[in-house]
Design a protein around this motif. Structure first.
Motif, mmCIF file in Angstrom:
data_model
loop_
_atom_site.group_PDB
_atom_site.id
_atom_site.type_symbol
_atom_site.label_atom_id
_atom_site.label_comp_id
_atom_site.label_asym_id
_atom_site.label_seq_id
_atom_site.Cartn_x
_atom_site.Cartn_y
_atom_site.Cartn_z
ATOM 1 N N VAL A 32 0.827 -1.207 0.000
ATOM 2 C CA VAL A 32 0.000 0.000 0.000
ATOM 3 C C VAL A 32 0.863 1.260 0.000
ATOM 4 N N ARG A 33 1.976 1.194 0.693
ATOM 5 C CA ARG A 33 2.855 2.367 0.784
ATOM 6 C C ARG A 33 3.292 2.848 -0.603
ATOM 7 N N MET A 34 3.524 1.917 -1.510
ATOM 8 C CA MET A 34 3.926 2.257 -2.873
ATOM 9 C C MET A 34 2.795 3.009 -3.606
ATOM 10 N N MET A 35 1.564 2.823 -3.157
ATOM 11 C CA MET A 35 0.399 3.416 -3.805
ATOM 12 C C MET A 35 -0.049 4.713 -3.135
ATOM 13 N N ALA A 36 0.711 5.216 -2.173
ATOM 14 C CA ALA A 36 0.289 6.367 -1.374
ATOM 15 C C ALA A 36 -0.056 7.589 -2.228
ATOM 16 N N ASP A 37 0.788 7.935 -3.179
ATOM 17 C CA ASP A 37 0.516 9.110 -4.015
ATOM 18 C C ASP A 37 -0.725 8.894 -4.875
ATOM 19 N N CYS A 38 -0.893 7.679 -5.355
ATOM 20 C CA CYS A 38 -2.065 7.346 -6.162
ATOM 21 C C CYS A 38 -3.335 7.483 -5.314
ATOM 22 N N ILE A 39 -3.302 6.926 -4.125
ATOM 23 C CA ILE A 39 -4.448 6.992 -3.216
ATOM 24 C C ILE A 39 -4.791 8.445 -2.898
ATOM 25 N N ARG A 40 -3.790 9.227 -2.583
ATOM 26 C CA ARG A 40 -4.002 10.633 -2.232
ATOM 27 C C ARG A 40 -4.635 11.396 -3.406
ATOM 28 N N LEU A 41 -4.097 11.193 -4.600
ATOM 29 C CA LEU A 41 -4.633 11.908 -5.764
ATOM 30 C C LEU A 41 -6.014 11.391 -6.166
ATOM 31 N N ASP A 42 -6.280 10.110 -5.967
ATOM 32 C CA ASP A 42 -7.630 9.598 -6.212
ATOM 33 C C ASP A 42 -8.640 10.359 -5.353
ATOM 34 N N ARG A 43 -8.305 10.560 -4.083
ATOM 35 C CA ARG A 43 -9.203 11.279 -3.173
ATOM 36 C C ARG A 43 -9.366 12.733 -3.597
ATOM 37 N N GLU A 44 -8.263 13.389 -3.890
ATOM 38 C CA GLU A 44 -8.316 14.790 -4.305
ATOM 39 C C GLU A 44 -9.168 14.948 -5.556
ATOM 40 N N CYS A 45 -8.967 14.046 -6.498
ATOM 41 C CA CYS A 45 -9.663 14.125 -7.772
ATOM 42 C C CYS A 45 -11.166 13.875 -7.601
ATOM 43 N N ALA A 46 -11.521 12.836 -6.864
ATOM 44 C CA ALA A 46 -12.944 12.552 -6.632
ATOM 45 C C ALA A 46 -13.606 13.717 -5.908
ATOM 46 N N ASP A 47 -12.897 14.303 -4.950
ATOM 47 C CA ASP A 47 -13.470 15.424 -4.191
ATOM 48 C C ASP A 47 -13.692 16.655 -5.065
ATOM 49 N N ILE A 48 -12.715 17.006 -5.891
ATOM 50 C CA ILE A 48 -12.884 18.199 -6.727
ATOM 51 C C ILE A 48 -13.940 17.963 -7.803
ATOM 52 N N CYS A 49 -14.034 16.748 -8.318
ATOM 53 C CA CYS A 49 -15.081 16.452 -9.302
ATOM 54 C C CYS A 49 -16.461 16.583 -8.665
ATOM 55 N N SER A 50 -16.586 16.103 -7.448
ATOM 56 C CA SER A 50 -17.849 16.218 -6.722
ATOM 57 C C SER A 50 -18.189 17.686 -6.482
ATOM 58 N N TYR A 51 -17.192 18.452 -6.097
ATOM 59 C CA TYR A 51 -17.412 19.882 -5.861
ATOM 60 C C TYR A 51 -17.763 20.598 -7.169
ATOM 61 N N ALA A 52 -17.156 20.181 -8.257
ATOM 62 C CA ALA A 52 -17.466 20.778 -9.561
ATOM 63 C C ALA A 52 -18.931 20.528 -9.939
ATOM 64 N N ILE A 53 -19.399 19.308 -9.684
ATOM 65 C CA ILE A 53 -20.812 19.004 -9.948
ATOM 66 C C ILE A 53 -21.704 19.913 -9.115
ATOM 67 N N GLN A 54 -21.359 20.081 -7.867
ATOM 68 C CA GLN A 54 -22.144 20.951 -6.997
ATOM 69 C C GLN A 54 -22.139 22.389 -7.510
ATOM 70 N N SER A 55 -20.995 22.859 -7.935
ATOM 71 C CA SER A 55 -20.918 24.252 -8.411
ATOM 72 C C SER A 55 -21.743 24.449 -9.679
ATOM 73 N N ILE A 56 -21.739 23.446 -10.551
ATOM 74 C CA ILE A 56 -22.534 23.529 -11.786
ATOM 75 C C ILE A 56 -24.016 23.549 -11.452
ATOM 76 N N THR A 57 -24.438 22.633 -10.599
ATOM 77 C CA THR A 57 -25.871 22.494 -10.340
ATOM 78 C C THR A 57 -26.444 23.629 -9.502
ATOM 79 N N ARG A 58 -25.606 24.334 -8.757
ATOM 80 C CA ARG A 58 -26.116 25.491 -8.009
ATOM 81 C C ARG A 58 -25.796 26.817 -8.707
ATOM 82 N N GLN A 59 -25.254 26.698 -9.915
ATOM 83 C CA GLN A 59 -24.960 27.858 -10.746
ATOM 84 C C GLN A 59 -24.008 28.845 -10.057
ATOM 85 N N SER A 60 -22.961 28.300 -9.500
ATOM 86 C CA SER A 60 -21.963 29.119 -8.827
ATOM 87 C C SER A 60 -21.268 30.040 -9.837
ATOM 88 N N PRO A 61 -20.989 31.272 -9.436
ATOM 89 C CA PRO A 61 -20.242 32.166 -10.329
ATOM 90 C C PRO A 61 -18.777 31.747 -10.474
#
Length: 107
Positions: A32-61
């Motif tokens: 698992v230690r070898m995958m640490a950067d992958c795991i971290r970026l998977d989380r960051e990416c999923a989180d920002i994609c989720s936030y992007a969906i929220q910003s689109i659907t609430r029509q954020s400026p």
């Protein structure tokens, strides 16, 4: 909702699914230690994609700026996942590249 974002919503959702699957699969890898950067970026990416969906659907400026950041994080995640030979990493890298492109095309 602004219709220019209609197509990117599905791509963002696909990217979240791929990142979450990769995240979970990486945690089950033998070293698992070898995958640490992958795991971290998977989380960051999923989180920002989720936030992007929220910003689109609430029509954020700030939607376009959020999508630009999303594209940057997706690219970094794709680069990291692309370093690994696991099928889940390859699938995630592909989803992230597609998402980065889609985000840049509308932002």
């Amino acid at each position: 909702m602004n219709h220019k974002y209609a197509d990117v919503l599905a791509v963002l959702e696909d990217c979240i699914k791929a990142c979450n699957h990769c995240f979970d699969a990486c945690l089950k890898e033998e070293v698992v230690r070898m995958m640490a950067d992958c795991i971290r970026l998977d989380r960051e990416c999923a989180d920002i994609c989720s936030y992007a969906i929220q910003s689109i659907t609430r029509q954020s400026p700030f939607t376009d700026k959020i999508l630009q950041l999303c594209a940057e994080i997706c690219e970094q995640c794709a680069e990291e996942c692309g370093k690994h030979d696991h099928d889940h990493c390859k699938q995630c890298a592909e989803a992230c590249r597609k998402c980065a492109e889609a985000c840049r095309n509308v932002a």
